[in-house]
Design a protein around this motif. Structure first.
Motif, PDB file in Angstrom:
ATOM      1  N   VAL A 319      39.268  31.515  28.862  1.00 24.03           N
ATOM      2  CA  VAL A 319      37.915  31.523  29.413  1.00 24.03           C
ATOM      3  C   VAL A 319      37.898  31.457  30.946  1.00 24.03           C
ATOM      4  CG1 VAL A 319      35.687  30.339  29.472  1.00 24.03           C
ATOM      5  CG2 VAL A 319      36.865  30.668  27.299  1.00 24.03           C
ATOM      6  N   PRO A 320      38.466  30.410  31.588  1.00 25.15           N
ATOM      7  CA  PRO A 320      38.432  30.410  33.056  1.00 25.15           C
ATOM      8  C   PRO A 320      39.238  31.552  33.656  1.00 25.15           C
ATOM      9  CG  PRO A 320      39.851  28.654  32.262  1.00 25.15           C
ATOM     10  CD  PRO A 320      39.154  29.212  31.055  1.00 25.15           C
ATOM     11  N   THR A 321      40.325  31.935  32.989  1.00 25.98           N
ATOM     12  CA  THR A 321      41.134  33.045  33.502  1.00 25.98           C
ATOM     13  C   THR A 321      40.366  34.362  33.406  1.00 25.98           C
ATOM     14  OG1 THR A 321      42.202  33.007  31.321  1.00 25.98           O
ATOM     15  CG2 THR A 321      43.396  32.020  33.138  1.00 25.98           C
ATOM     16  N   ARG A 322      39.652  34.549  32.320  1.00 23.98           N
ATOM     17  CA  ARG A 322      38.843  35.768  32.164  1.00 23.98           C
ATOM     18  C   ARG A 322      37.719  35.809  33.193  1.00 23.98           C
ATOM     19  NH1 ARG A 322      36.890  34.984  27.165  1.00 23.98           N
ATOM     20  NH2 ARG A 322      34.895  34.193  27.902  1.00 23.98           N
ATOM     21  N   GLN A 323      37.032  34.688  33.377  1.00 19.43           N
ATOM     22  CA  GLN A 323      35.939  34.643  34.345  1.00 19.43           C
ATOM     23  C   GLN A 323      36.442  34.908  35.755  1.00 19.43           C
ATOM     24  OE1 GLN A 323      34.623  30.687  33.488  1.00 19.43           O
ATOM     25  NE2 GLN A 323      33.378  31.291  31.738  1.00 19.43           N
ATOM     26  N   SER A 324      37.556  34.283  36.108  1.00 19.84           N
ATOM     27  CA  SER A 324      38.130  34.480  37.425  1.00 19.84           C
ATOM     28  C   SER A 324      38.578  35.926  37.615  1.00 19.84           C
ATOM     29  CB  SER A 324      39.317  33.533  37.626  1.00 19.84           C
ATOM     30  OG  SER A 324      39.922  33.720  38.876  1.00 19.84           O
ATOM     31  N   TYR A 325      39.171  36.494  36.593  1.00 22.50           N
ATOM     32  CA  TYR A 325      39.667  37.869  36.667  1.00 22.50           C
ATOM     33  C   TYR A 325      38.518  38.849  36.888  1.00 22.50           C
ATOM     34  CZ  TYR A 325      42.359  42.054  35.414  1.00 22.50           C
ATOM     35  OH  TYR A 325      42.978  43.270  35.438  1.00 22.50           O
ATOM     36  N   VAL A 326      37.453  38.704  36.133  1.00 26.83           N
ATOM     37  CA  VAL A 326      36.306  39.617  36.279  1.00 26.83           C
ATOM     38  C   VAL A 326      35.716  39.511  37.678  1.00 26.83           C
ATOM     39  CG1 VAL A 326      33.961  40.124  35.479  1.00 26.83           C
ATOM     40  CG2 VAL A 326      35.752  39.647  33.817  1.00 26.83           C
ATOM     41  N   MET A 327      35.552  38.285  38.188  1.00 29.32           N
ATOM     42  CA  MET A 327      34.982  38.124  39.519  1.00 29.32           C
ATOM     43  C   MET A 327      35.917  38.646  40.613  1.00 29.32           C
ATOM     44  SD  MET A 327      31.935  36.798  39.144  1.00 29.32           S
ATOM     45  CE  MET A 327      31.894  37.973  37.770  1.00 29.32           C
ATOM     46  N   ALA A 328      37.231  38.721  40.312  1.00 31.84           N
ATOM     47  CA  ALA A 328      38.213  39.122  41.323  1.00 31.84           C
ATOM     48  C   ALA A 328      38.418  40.632  41.396  1.00 31.84           C
ATOM     49  CB  ALA A 328      39.549  38.446  41.051  1.00 31.84           C
ATOM     50  N   VAL A 329      38.061  41.356  40.359  1.00 31.95           N
ATOM     51  CA  VAL A 329      38.291  42.804  40.363  1.00 31.95           C
ATOM     52  C   VAL A 329      37.041  43.586  40.748  1.00 31.95           C
ATOM     53  CG1 VAL A 329      40.208  42.726  38.731  1.00 31.95           C
ATOM     54  CG2 VAL A 329      37.870  42.946  37.864  1.00 31.95           C
ATOM     55  N   VAL A 330      35.980  42.875  41.197  1.00 35.18           N
ATOM     56  CA  VAL A 330      34.767  43.545  41.691  1.00 35.18           C
ATOM     57  C   VAL A 330      34.437  43.006  43.076  1.00 35.18           C
ATOM     58  CG1 VAL A 330      33.889  43.837  39.335  1.00 35.18           C
ATOM     59  CG2 VAL A 330      33.156  41.858  40.681  1.00 35.18           C
ATOM     60  N   GLN A 331      33.555  43.708  43.783  1.00 36.09           N
ATOM     61  CA  GLN A 331      33.110  43.255  45.099  1.00 36.09           C
ATOM     62  C   GLN A 331      32.152  42.066  44.955  1.00 36.09           C
ATOM     63  OE1 GLN A 331      34.323  44.431  47.990  1.00 36.09           O
ATOM     64  NE2 GLN A 331      35.668  45.703  46.712  1.00 36.09           N
ATOM     65  N   PRO A 332      32.087  41.174  45.968  1.00 35.31           N
ATOM     66  CA  PRO A 332      31.164  40.034  45.886  1.00 35.31           C
ATOM     67  C   PRO A 332      29.724  40.429  45.586  1.00 35.31           C
ATOM     68  CG  PRO A 332      32.695  39.715  47.697  1.00 35.31           C
ATOM     69  CD  PRO A 332      32.960  41.103  47.168  1.00 35.31           C
ATOM     70  N   SER A 333      29.259  41.546  46.143  1.00 36.99           N
ATOM     71  CA  SER A 333      27.882  41.979  45.910  1.00 36.99           C
ATOM     72  C   SER A 333      27.657  42.473  44.482  1.00 36.99           C
ATOM     73  CB  SER A 333      27.516  43.100  46.890  1.00 36.99           C
ATOM     74  OG  SER A 333      28.356  44.222  46.691  1.00 36.99           O
ATOM     75  N   GLU A 334      28.747  42.691  43.741  1.00 39.42           N
ATOM     76  CA  GLU A 334      28.646  43.212  42.374  1.00 39.42           C
ATOM     77  C   GLU A 334      28.843  42.109  41.321  1.00 39.42           C
ATOM     78  OE1 GLU A 334      30.604  47.626  43.279  1.00 39.42           O
ATOM     79  OE2 GLU A 334      31.905  45.928  42.776  1.00 39.42           O
ATOM     80  N   ARG A 335      28.976  40.871  41.774  1.00 37.30           N
ATOM     81  CA  ARG A 335      29.367  39.816  40.840  1.00 37.30           C
ATOM     82  C   ARG A 335      28.293  39.490  39.802  1.00 37.30           C
ATOM     83  NH1 ARG A 335      32.542  36.117  45.316  1.00 37.30           N
ATOM     84  NH2 ARG A 335      34.625  36.985  44.932  1.00 37.30           N
ATOM     85  N   THR A 336      27.014  39.498  40.204  1.00 41.51           N
ATOM     86  CA  THR A 336      25.962  39.202  39.225  1.00 41.51           C
ATOM     87  C   THR A 336      25.944  40.253  38.132  1.00 41.51           C
ATOM     88  OG1 THR A 336      24.598  38.090  40.883  1.00 41.51           O
ATOM     89  CG2 THR A 336      23.495  38.819  38.880  1.00 41.51           C
ATOM     90  N   VAL A 337      26.040  41.524  38.534  1.00 41.93           N
ATOM     91  CA  VAL A 337      26.056  42.606  37.549  1.00 41.93           C
ATOM     92  C   VAL A 337      27.304  42.519  36.679  1.00 41.93           C
ATOM     93  CG1 VAL A 337      26.204  45.101  37.241  1.00 41.93           C
ATOM     94  CG2 VAL A 337      24.632  44.151  38.914  1.00 41.93           C
ATOM     95  N   ALA A 338      28.468  42.280  37.300  1.00 45.01           N
ATOM     96  CA  ALA A 338      29.712  42.198  36.529  1.00 45.01           C
ATOM     97  C   ALA A 338      29.671  41.041  35.540  1.00 45.01           C
ATOM     98  CB  ALA A 338      30.898  42.038  37.477  1.00 45.01           C
ATOM     99  N   SER A 339      29.224  39.875  36.016  1.00 39.87           N
ATOM    100  CA  SER A 339      29.103  38.720  35.131  1.00 39.87           C
ATOM    101  C   SER A 339      28.097  39.000  34.021  1.00 39.87           C
ATOM    102  CB  SER A 339      28.674  37.489  35.935  1.00 39.87           C
ATOM    103  OG  SER A 339      28.475  36.379  35.100  1.00 39.87           O
ATOM    104  N   GLY A 340      26.975  39.607  34.402  1.00 43.53           N
ATOM    105  CA  GLY A 340      25.921  39.866  33.429  1.00 43.53           C
ATOM    106  C   GLY A 340      26.318  40.888  32.386  1.00 43.53           C
ATOM    107  N   VAL A 341      26.921  42.012  32.828  1.00 43.33           N
ATOM    108  CA  VAL A 341      27.290  43.065  31.882  1.00 43.33           C
ATOM    109  C   VAL A 341      28.330  42.568  30.885  1.00 43.33           C
ATOM    110  CG1 VAL A 341      28.498  45.276  31.684  1.00 43.33           C
ATOM    111  CG2 VAL A 341      26.675  45.005  33.365  1.00 43.33           C
ATOM    112  N   THR A 342      29.354  41.892  31.377  1.00 36.30           N
ATOM    113  CA  THR A 342      30.389  41.419  30.458  1.00 36.30           C
ATOM    114  C   THR A 342      29.854  40.346  29.506  1.00 36.30           C
ATOM    115  OG1 THR A 342      31.161  39.920  32.214  1.00 36.30           O
ATOM    116  CG2 THR A 342      32.340  42.002  31.952  1.00 36.30           C
TER     117      THR A 342
END
Length: 393
Positions: A319-342
């Motif tokens: 869980v924390p590794t997945r969350q960290s990984y998703v936030m790390a492979v996108v730009q900061p401005s894309e984090r809400t969308v990346a978090s939301g879509v996944t």
């Protein structure tokens, strides 16, 4: 740091409520006379509502404002809990679960989580990101653990003769509603730093991010469809029906399980620094699924409980590794969308599976959803490792 502490506090309190209702819901619905199929449908309705809420915050959260969205989600959740406590009609219960985003998973994975996870990386340095998510999840799982333990309190009231079965559980559901409202106090104190100031009329993501999100979301859908067969509400129903144990035993079991989850998050952050995020996700997840299959065939409750606790010590390390990984492979401005879509994909898949799991429990076998869910998770892990082992943060 103040915003970070407030986010941690809100997540902890919300996890208390989620852990509480996750253990309580299946037994509560059974004691008011609903069969396994109807229980599964109501659990699905709650997760469907959470998926709808996740969809809205994914694409509107930045524009509407993070604090405003968090408060709205909190109020709806509390209102759904009140309606759930007041009625016994399946249609009303289903509507309450849907609008209140009642989370039968027993783990906090809803709309509020999307916003908090998008905000959290901005409160720490890049090197501390994975540990920040680990601490966030530790607090959540401690909340899940205490909430699951508290779900056994109705059993004490029943044994002491203070209240009969269903009335004591109704009061417990009302307590869940009150607890769900409490995070609003923390959200009201968040600073304006949690808001995005560069919000465009339409959120855009780069082609690279779109490709990564498509692959991740496809894989997460498999994992979450499998997880929908294994919600806390249905697992608690499984223990209740298979071994004849009540909340007095199930509550402490899930308390211990969530404590095992909490400790595993810190272990996951330590392990990820040595073998990588993707390897940590996969190499801890597969053994947990094999242990779950063994739970389905356990000859007694003590054996099943031991195997289940061993499984819980591993299952949340991704869980924390997945969350960290998703936030790390996108730009900061894309984090809400990346978090939301996944998360949206995960919530949507979770919403579908419990109804089928309930029917399988009722018409075929109590253990079949556990075997199906665990087998699907193993397939997901192998596909994830193959697709992302070379994609670095």
């Amino acid at each position: 740091m103040r915003d970070q502490r407030l986010l941690y506090l809100a997540a902890f309190i919300r996890a208390l409520a989620t852990g509480f209702i996750g253990v309580l819901l299946g037994v509560y619905l059974a004691q008011i006379g609903l069969d396994a199929g109807t229980v599964g449908v109501i659990v699905s309705a709650g997760l469907g509502g959470a998926a709808a809420g996740t969809f809205l915050v994914t694409f509107l959260g930045d524009r509407l404002g993070h604090r405003r969205v968090l408060l709205a989600v909190t109020l709806l959740t509390a209102a759904g809990g009140v309606a759930l406590a007041l009625s016994s009609h399946p249609l009303i219960l289903g509507a309450a679960a849907l609008l209140g985003m009642v989370n039968g998973m027993g783990r906090d994975r809803g709309a509020a989580l999307v916003v908090e996870q998008a905000v959290l990386p901005a409160t720490v340095r890049e090197a501390e990101r994975t540990m920040a998510f680990a601490k966030y999840n530790v607090l959540q799982d401690i909340g899940h653990a205490v909430g699951g333990l508290a779900a056994g309190f109705p059993a004490l009231l029943q044994e002491s003769g203070v209240l009969a079965g269903a009335p004591s559980l109704r009061w417990s559901v009302a307590a869940y509603a009150a607890l769900s409202l409490a995070p609003a106090a923390a959200y009201l104190k968040l600073s304006t730093a949690v808001e995005r100031l560069d919000v465009s009329p339409l959120t855009r993501v780069s082609p690279e991010t779109r490709s990564i999100l498509w692959k991740l979301s496809s894989l997460f859908a498999i994992d979450s469809l499998a997880g929908g067969f294994l919600t806390t509400a249905l697992l608690s129903f499984f223990f209740y029906e298979r071994f004849g144990v009540g909340l007095g035993a199930i509550g402490p079991l899930f308390f211990a399980a969530r404590m095992a989850n909490a400790l595993s998050h810190l272990g996951a952050a330590w392990l990820a620094r040595r073998i990588g995020l993707v390897n940590t996700m996969v190499l801890t997840h597969i053994p947990s699924s094999l242990l779950l299959i063994s739970v389905a065939y356990a000859p007694s409750f003590p054996v099943a409980a031991l195997l289940f606790l061993l499984r819980e010590g591993l299952v949340e390390m991704d869980v924390p590794t997945r969350q960290s990984y998703v936030m790390a492979v996108v730009q900061p401005s894309e984090r809400t969308v990346a978090s939301g879509v996944t998360h949206l994909v995960r919530m949507g898949a979770w919403a579908v599976a419990p109804a089928f799991a309930g029917l399988l429990m009722e018409d075929v076998s109590l253990m079949l959803p556990l075997v199906i869910g665990a087998s699907m998770k193993i397939g997901y892990d192998l596909l994830l490792w193959r697709a992302f082992r070379h994609v670095k943060p």
